[in-house]
Design an enzyme around this catalytic site. Structure first.
Site, PDB file in Angstrom:
ATOM      1  N   HIS A 164       0.815  -1.288   0.003  1.00  0.00           N
ATOM      2  CA  HIS A 164       0.015   0.137  -0.130  1.00  0.00           C
ATOM      3  C   HIS A 164       0.881   1.377   0.080  1.00  0.00           C
ATOM      4  CE1 HIS A 164      -3.085  -3.000   1.951  1.00  0.00           C
ATOM      5  NE2 HIS A 164      -3.408  -2.599   0.471  1.00  0.00           N
ATOM      6  N   ARG A 169       0.934   4.440   0.546  1.00  0.00           N
ATOM      7  CA  ARG A 169       0.812   5.737   1.565  1.00  0.00           C
ATOM      8  C   ARG A 169       1.659   5.134   2.744  1.00  0.00           C
ATOM      9  NH1 ARG A 169      -5.736   6.195   2.169  1.00  0.00           N
ATOM     10  NH2 ARG A 169      -6.065   4.386   3.304  1.00  0.00           N
ATOM     11  N   GLU A 170       2.012   3.997   2.952  1.00  0.00           N
ATOM     12  CA  GLU A 170       2.292   3.224   4.114  1.00  0.00           C
ATOM     13  C   GLU A 170       3.915   3.437   4.160  1.00  0.00           C
ATOM     14  OE1 GLU A 170       0.531  -0.448   4.356  1.00  0.00           O
ATOM     15  OE2 GLU A 170      -1.444   0.538   4.259  1.00  0.00           O
ATOM     16  N   ARG A 230      -5.760  -7.398  -2.284  1.00  0.00           N
ATOM     17  CA  ARG A 230      -7.105  -7.903  -2.518  1.00  0.00           C
ATOM     18  C   ARG A 230      -6.826  -8.665  -3.770  1.00  0.00           C
ATOM     19  NH1 ARG A 230      -6.647  -5.815   1.802  1.00  0.00           N
ATOM     20  NH2 ARG A 230      -8.640  -4.905   3.038  1.00  0.00           N
ATOM     21  N   HIS A 276       2.937  -3.543   6.684  1.00  0.00           N
ATOM     22  CA  HIS A 276       1.968  -2.693   6.630  1.00  0.00           C
ATOM     23  C   HIS A 276       1.922  -1.682   7.773  1.00  0.00           C
ATOM     24  CE1 HIS A 276      -0.715  -4.455   3.214  1.00  0.00           C
ATOM     25  NE2 HIS A 276       0.349  -5.575   3.698  1.00  0.00           N
ATOM     26  N   SER A 277       1.137  -0.431   7.671  1.00  0.00           N
ATOM     27  CA  SER A 277       1.053   0.521   8.593  1.00  0.00           C
ATOM     28  C   SER A 277      -0.432   0.897   8.406  1.00  0.00           C
ATOM     29  CB  SER A 277       1.906   1.739   8.668  1.00  0.00           C
ATOM     30  OG  SER A 277       1.551   2.601   7.726  1.00  0.00           O
ATOM     31  N   TYR A 278      -1.082   1.449   9.558  1.00  0.00           N
ATOM     32  CA  TYR A 278      -0.694   1.518  10.939  1.00  0.00           C
ATOM     33  C   TYR A 278      -1.663   0.684  11.710  1.00  0.00           C
ATOM     34  CZ  TYR A 278      -4.372   5.078  10.758  1.00  0.00           C
ATOM     35  OH  TYR A 278      -5.586   5.760  10.774  1.00  0.00           O
ATOM     36  N   GLU A 316       1.433  -4.744  11.355  1.00  0.00           N
ATOM     37  CA  GLU A 316       1.005  -3.501  11.060  1.00  0.00           C
ATOM     38  C   GLU A 316       2.012  -2.596  11.952  1.00  0.00           C
ATOM     39  OE1 GLU A 316      -1.584  -1.982   9.347  1.00  0.00           O
ATOM     40  OE2 GLU A 316      -2.590  -3.944   8.733  1.00  0.00           O
TER      41      GLU A 316
HETATM   42 ZN   LIG Z   1      -1.433  -1.584   4.195  1.00  0.00          ZN
END
Ligand SMILES: [Zn+2]
Length: 527
Positions: free
Chosen positions: A191, A193-194, A266, A317-319, A390
């Site tokens: 993702h 923006r992470e 996904r 990932h975050s957050y 996360e």
């Molecule tokens: Zn993510």
């Protein structure tokens, strides 16, 4: 209430951020008319935007609040909240009008974005004092490989939609088994923006390499376990998040009709299309037209399939500060629940030991359903012991984690990976089935190379017996020697023994040992 339901109820209290989102339309690309040439998109500013967390009392309140949302940060609309979203600061009083319970997380978004991109203070010797662009990450990865040529290798395993390299750094010591050692796969930034999920993988690469010469514990891990790290799984989205829309999540697929992006997490085939993914191309969790429709996921899949040494996987990932294990998509317990939960708890404890931060351990589904994730595929299709971490924080900054939090987040997650690697570096004993009157073979892995390995058995059960000559405490009672072998350069040894006649149904405990090193105990029964 059974334990599963209790866990579900517990999950409702959490801020589920990274993995799921409804059909909201917020994924629509406001720059849809622009060309796909990288860097051609104007930078979108977020002046006057705030981020709030809400706890709706009912569906009407939830819908009223979300009507104010300009960018959903939570991945799922847990009906009772918490739900995090960005909105215009001028809309904050409207939350009072709605009467919803709410909390201000970020008053002004743009200054936090500016801080993440700030280069006015020189980084000095600390590469982890600033977030880094894709070009900087790629160049630094090359530098690390050049600095440690015998241990590190760059593998370009594919190309993104916009033509960027999909690459991994493989850390392996050919002098101590290399190909034969088990491998742990880490991948960051599915993702876009992470951003912290790029820095953590880079830190792990650097510190496994640098630690080899300075830290005997790291040297031992690198000698016994390979590390395969993909710092940026979604380079097109990551570049777009830097250059244009900071809050971009998906890849940069042109879906047509002005819609851009497939949610890579996904798009994996296991449970693809299920609950917790969207068929709406404007959704932040749009699953794509078919499983593995995207080059970023299909290339990583093929890379994993080409390497049977991969035994464990962490998707970063975050957050929210969580360690998740399968399943993401279904409520059933995974077949390896005890192992997955145990390894997750080891990682969470390692994290806690560094800066006292709590990362909660749970099954992915109990946080929220998510279908078509990398974790479910690597575990469900390939049998790899898989996790999703996360990273920081719990929502006060969310994706806009300040630069001074990069290093501590990296340090605690490096500890998590060393804890996981340690579990795959232990002396391991496998015993073939026993048949009375026939020979049987015992295989020992992860031994100290070129050193003697001893296998003992017990007919009386577990115990605690100190053996001075090996300086070990065996975990069986009244141990007797089965045999011994010198481990080869790969740390592999083999002992064959004859099972006496007239011993059917007898229980036997086995354990292997080297100097200051003992294996798991194997309990078996003579057939
Ligand atoms: Zn993510």
């Amino acid at each position: 209430m059974n334990s599963r339901r209790r866990r579900c109820a517990f999950a409702l209290l959490s801020a589920a951020v990274c993995l799921l989102a409804p059909m909201t339309g917020f994924g629509q690309d406001t720059q849809s008319g622009d060309s796909l040439v990288p860097g051609s998109h104007p930078e979108v500013r977020y002046d006057g935007k705030s981020v709030v967390r809400v706890w709706p009392a009912n569906e009407k309140q939830m819908n009223q609040a979300l009507a104010l949302s300009e960018n959903l940060w939570s991945e799922r609309l847990i009906p009772t909240g918490p739900i995090d979203f960005m909105l215009d600061a001028e809309s904050l009083p409207l939350l009072e009008d709605i009467g919803i319970r709410w909390q201000l997380l970020i008053e002004d978004v743009q200054p936090l974005i500016d801080a993440q991109k700030d280069r006015s203070v020189p980084q000095g010797d600390d590469w982890y004092s600033q977030y880094k662009t894709f070009a900087e990450v790629s160049a630094y990865a090359d530098q690390l490989v050049a600095d440690y040529p015998t241990l590190a290798q760059r593998i370009d395993f594919g190309t993104s939609l916009e033509g960027r390299s999909l690459f991994a750094i493989r850390i392996s010591n050919p002098a101590t088994g290399g190909e034969g050692n088990p491998s742990i796969l880490l991948n960051g930034c599915q993702h876009a923006r992470e951003w912290i999920a790029v820095m953590v993988p880079m830190y792990i690469i650097e510190n496994f390499l640098a630690g080899y010469d300075t830290n005997p514990d790291i040297e031992r891990l690198v000698n016994r376990v390979n590390l395969i790290v993909v710092p940026v799984t979604n380079p097109d989205g990551y570049v777009y998040s830097w250059d244009s829309q900071r809050m971009w999540r998906k890849n940069r697929r042109n879906n047509g009709g002005g819609s851009y992006g497939v949610d890579l997490n996904r798009n994996w085939s296991k449970f693809w299309g299920g609950n917790g993914s969207s068929g709406n191309r404007n959704s932040e969790t749009y699953r794509g037209p078919s499983a593995f429709s995207e080059p970023e996921t299909s290339a990583l899949r093929d890379f994993i399939l080409s390497d049977p040494s991969i035994v464990s996987h962490i998707d970063i990932h975050s957050y929210s500060q969580l360690v998740l294990y399968p399943w993401d998509a279904i409520a059933s317990d995974p077949p390896d629940l005890a192992t997955l939960d145990g390894l997750s708890r080891i990682m969470a404890a390692q994290i806690k030991s560094v800066h006292n931060e709590t990362y909660r351990v749970m099954m992915g589904y109990d946080l929220y359903p998510a279908a078509g994730t990398a974790m479910d595929w690597t575990y469900g299709v390939e049998g790899i012991l898989s996790f999703t971490i996360e990273l920081r924080d719990k929502g006060w900054y969310g994706f806009l984690l300040p630069p001074d939090k990069i290093l501590p987040t990296c340090e605690e997650n490096f500890a998590a990976v060393t804890g996981l690697a340690d579990q795959f570096s232990q002396l391991t004993l496998d015993v073939d089935p026993l048949f009375a009157g026939q020979p049987t073979t015992m295989r020992i892995y992860q031994a100290d190379p070129n050193e003697m390995v001893y296998v003992v058995y017990s007919l009386t059960g577990e115990g605690s017996v100190y053996v001075p000559v090996l300086d070990v405490v065996l975990d069986v009672s009244s141990p007797k020697l089965v045999g011994s072998d010198q481990a080869d350069a790969n740390g592999y040894a083999e002992v064959t023994a004859f099972v006496p006649n007239n011993t059917p149904l007898i229980l036997v405990w086995f354990q292997a040992a080297q100097y200051q090193n003992v294996s798991n105990v194997v309990l078996t029964q003579v057939n």
